[in-house]
Motif scaffolding. Structure first.
Motif, PDB file in Angstrom:
ATOM      1  N   PHE A   1      -8.934  18.450   0.790  1.00  0.00           N
ATOM      2  CA  PHE A   1      -8.355  18.036   2.034  1.00  0.00           C
ATOM      3  C   PHE A   1      -7.010  18.093   2.269  1.00  0.00           C
ATOM      4  N   TRP A   2      -5.606  18.851   2.476  1.00  0.00           N
ATOM      5  CA  TRP A   2      -4.040  18.152   2.687  1.00  0.00           C
ATOM      6  C   TRP A   2      -3.901  17.390   4.481  1.00  0.00           C
ATOM      7  N   TYR A   3      -4.252  16.045   4.127  1.00  0.00           N
ATOM      8  CA  TYR A   3      -4.135  15.396   5.456  1.00  0.00           C
ATOM      9  C   TYR A   3      -2.098  15.069   5.576  1.00  0.00           C
ATOM     10  N   ARG A   4      -1.971  15.508   6.512  1.00  0.00           N
ATOM     11  CA  ARG A   4       0.189  15.280   6.953  1.00  0.00           C
ATOM     12  C   ARG A   4       0.246  13.602   7.637  1.00  0.00           C
ATOM     13  N   GLN A   5       0.884  13.015   7.582  1.00  0.00           N
ATOM     14  CA  GLN A   5       1.106  11.230   8.148  1.00  0.00           C
ATOM     15  C   GLN A   5       2.257  11.525   8.317  1.00  0.00           C
ATOM     16  N   ASP A   6       2.874  11.275   9.657  1.00  0.00           N
ATOM     17  CA  ASP A   6       4.136  10.702   9.875  1.00  0.00           C
ATOM     18  C   ASP A   6       4.542   8.932   9.992  1.00  0.00           C
ATOM     19  N   CYS A   7       5.906   8.796  10.361  1.00  0.00           N
ATOM     20  CA  CYS A   7       5.793   7.167   9.389  1.00  0.00           C
ATOM     21  C   CYS A   7       4.957   6.473  10.763  1.00  0.00           C
ATOM     22  N   ARG A   8       4.201   5.621  10.514  1.00  0.00           N
ATOM     23  CA  ARG A   8       3.954   4.428  11.026  1.00  0.00           C
ATOM     24  C   ARG A   8       2.181   4.986  12.369  1.00  0.00           C
ATOM     25  N   LYS A   9       2.204   6.040  12.001  1.00  0.00           N
ATOM     26  CA  LYS A   9       1.151   7.045  12.875  1.00  0.00           C
ATOM     27  C   LYS A   9       0.008   7.534  11.968  1.00  0.00           C
ATOM     28  N   GLU A  10      -1.417   7.968  12.260  1.00  0.00           N
ATOM     29  CA  GLU A  10      -2.388   8.435  11.203  1.00  0.00           C
ATOM     30  C   GLU A  10      -2.530   9.558  11.006  1.00  0.00           C
ATOM     31  N   PRO A  11      -3.054   9.640   9.508  1.00  0.00           N
ATOM     32  CA  PRO A  11      -3.477  11.449   9.267  1.00  0.00           C
ATOM     33  C   PRO A  11      -3.863  12.167   9.803  1.00  0.00           C
ATOM     34  N   LYS A  12      -3.484  13.385   9.857  1.00  0.00           N
ATOM     35  CA  LYS A  12      -3.440  14.550  10.587  1.00  0.00           C
ATOM     36  C   LYS A  12      -3.646  15.591   9.507  1.00  0.00           C
ATOM     37  N   LEU A  13      -5.256  16.373  10.317  1.00  0.00           N
ATOM     38  CA  LEU A  13      -5.490  17.052   8.673  1.00  0.00           C
ATOM     39  C   LEU A  13      -4.532  18.924   9.325  1.00  0.00           C
ATOM     40  N   LEU A  14      -4.131  18.845   7.968  1.00  0.00           N
ATOM     41  CA  LEU A  14      -3.258  20.148   7.940  1.00  0.00           C
ATOM     42  C   LEU A  14      -3.702  21.045   7.154  1.00  0.00           C
ATOM     43  N   MET A  15      -4.871  21.055   6.706  1.00  0.00           N
ATOM     44  CA  MET A  15      -5.731  22.287   6.049  1.00  0.00           C
ATOM     45  C   MET A  15      -6.784  21.947   5.479  1.00  0.00           C
ATOM     46  N   SER A  16      -7.390  22.272   5.188  1.00  0.00           N
ATOM     47  CA  SER A  16      -8.774  22.494   4.405  1.00  0.00           C
ATOM     48  C   SER A  16      -8.765  23.254   3.449  1.00  0.00           C
ATOM     49  N   VAL A  17      -9.102  23.220   1.770  1.00  0.00           N
ATOM     50  CA  VAL A  17      -8.697  23.749   0.830  1.00  0.00           C
ATOM     51  C   VAL A  17      -9.809  24.509  -0.027  1.00  0.00           C
ATOM     52  N   TYR A  18      -9.928  25.429  -0.167  1.00  0.00           N
ATOM     53  CA  TYR A  18     -10.620  26.495  -0.510  1.00  0.00           C
ATOM     54  C   TYR A  18     -10.363  26.299  -1.939  1.00  0.00           C
ATOM     55  N   SER A  19     -11.849  26.742  -2.186  1.00  0.00           N
ATOM     56  CA  SER A  19     -11.863  27.494  -3.920  1.00  0.00           C
ATOM     57  C   SER A  19     -10.834  28.996  -3.886  1.00  0.00           C
ATOM     58  N   SER A  20     -11.402  29.726  -2.734  1.00  0.00           N
ATOM     59  CA  SER A  20     -10.096  30.710  -3.382  1.00  0.00           C
ATOM     60  C   SER A  20      -9.276  31.035  -3.007  1.00  0.00           C
ATOM     61  N   GLY A  21      -8.333  29.885  -2.452  1.00  0.00           N
ATOM     62  CA  GLY A  21      -7.088  29.688  -1.551  1.00  0.00           C
ATOM     63  C   GLY A  21      -7.534  29.725  -0.683  1.00  0.00           C
ATOM     64  N   ASN A  22      -6.143  29.553   0.505  1.00  0.00           N
ATOM     65  CA  ASN A  22      -5.671  29.888   1.830  1.00  0.00           C
ATOM     66  C   ASN A  22      -4.449  29.147   2.127  1.00  0.00           C
ATOM     67  N   GLU A  23      -4.241  30.124   3.219  1.00  0.00           N
ATOM     68  CA  GLU A  23      -2.996  30.617   3.823  1.00  0.00           C
ATOM     69  C   GLU A  23      -3.253  30.444   5.560  1.00  0.00           C
ATOM     70  N   ASP A  24      -2.345  29.247   5.890  1.00  0.00           N
ATOM     71  CA  ASP A  24      -2.279  28.585   7.216  1.00  0.00           C
ATOM     72  C   ASP A  24      -0.725  29.017   7.044  1.00  0.00           C
ATOM     73  N   GLY A  25       0.128  30.147   7.651  1.00  0.00           N
ATOM     74  CA  GLY A  25       1.226  29.745   8.380  1.00  0.00           C
ATOM     75  C   GLY A  25       2.331  30.285   7.802  1.00  0.00           C
ATOM     76  N   ARG A  26       3.035  29.353   7.052  1.00  0.00           N
ATOM     77  CA  ARG A  26       3.704  28.671   5.775  1.00  0.00           C
ATOM     78  C   ARG A  26       3.395  27.392   4.961  1.00  0.00           C
ATOM     79  N   PHE A  27       1.935  27.528   5.440  1.00  0.00           N
ATOM     80  CA  PHE A  27       0.995  26.192   3.850  1.00  0.00           C
ATOM     81  C   PHE A  27       0.642  27.428   3.846  1.00  0.00           C
ATOM     82  N   THR A  28       0.697  27.309   2.197  1.00  0.00           N
ATOM     83  CA  THR A  28      -1.023  28.225   1.365  1.00  0.00           C
ATOM     84  C   THR A  28      -1.279  26.355   0.800  1.00  0.00           C
TER      85      THR A  28
END
Lengths: 114, 110
Positions: B34-61
């Motif tokens: 997975f990739w998680y995003r964490q803003d300063c002094r906040k909890e981690p939030k799921l950005l995206m799962s990562v699959y073997s075939s590669g995956n894209e979500d809008g501007r994020f790959t």
């Protein structure tokens, strides 16, 4: 708000005191995790419950730490005889049943031991 | 050696830039990523799962290379709001704990 909730959000305590934190997971999630995060580091796993059963504990979880989830819903994490090195953000996460599922985090409890 | 390694950055990029983060993991038996995003002094939030075939979500790959034990995240057309720490996360066993990298800090400047 149906996300993971944690209380308190902040706790300041003196060295040697006991503290207890609470986590309420997302209601349909049967798995609950505790992590600890210090400044500039990623979260580190502490322990994990499936329903009320504590299935795994990290070696980071010393004898002063105990976690419970008595009814398989909310969980508590207690730290006895706190030390300054216990100062950190304590994060709770939950996930639904099944393999390879994502975990969702609560806002954390920031502990400062003076 | 850490189980999950990331370049801590910071990566300072202008708005609109494309930026890529890399991550390596040591446990070849790891099952999910997975990739998680964490803003300063906040909890981690799921950005995206990562699959073997590669995956894209809008501007994020996200890409996964199991043979090289390497995960990547590409952000296109960076926005100011993308400024955060990006955590590379590996699940070594189904249903159990997540292992986090130390995070890569991204700062997007006007």
């Amino acid at each position: 708000d149906t996300g993971v909730s944690q209380n308190p959000r902040h706790k300041i305590t003196k060295r040697g005191q006991n503290v207890t934190f609470r986590c309420d997971p997302i209601s349909e999630h049967n798995r609950l995790y505790w992590y600890r995060q210090t400044l500039g580091q990623g979260p580190e796993f502490l322990t994990y419950f499936q329903n009320e059963a504590q299935l795994e504990k990290s070696r980071l979880l010393s004898d002063r730490f105990s976690a419970e989830r008595p009814k398989g819903s909310f969980s508590t994490l207690e730290i006895q005889r706190t030390e300054q090195g216990d100062s950190a953000m304590y994060l709770c996460a939950s996930s639904r049943p099944g393999a390879l599922v994502e975990q969702y985090f609560g806002p954390g409890t920031r502990l400062t031991v003076t | 050696r850490k189980e999950v390694e990331q370049d801590p950055g910071p990566f300072n990029v202008p708005e609109g830039a494309t930026v890529a983060f890399n991550c390596t993991y040591s446990n070849s038996a790891s099952q999910s990523f997975f990739w998680y995003r964490q803003d300063c002094r906040k909890e981690p939030k799921l950005l995206m799962s990562v699959y073997s075939s590669g995956n894209e979500d809008g501007r994020f790959t996200a890409q996964l290379n199991r043979a090289s034990q390497y995960i990547s995240l590409l952000i296109r057309d960076s926005k100011l709001s993308d400024s955060a720490t990006y955590l590379c996360v590996v699940n070594p066993r189904a249903g159990n704990m997540l292992t986090f990298g130390g995070g890569t800090r991204l700062m997007v400047k006007p």
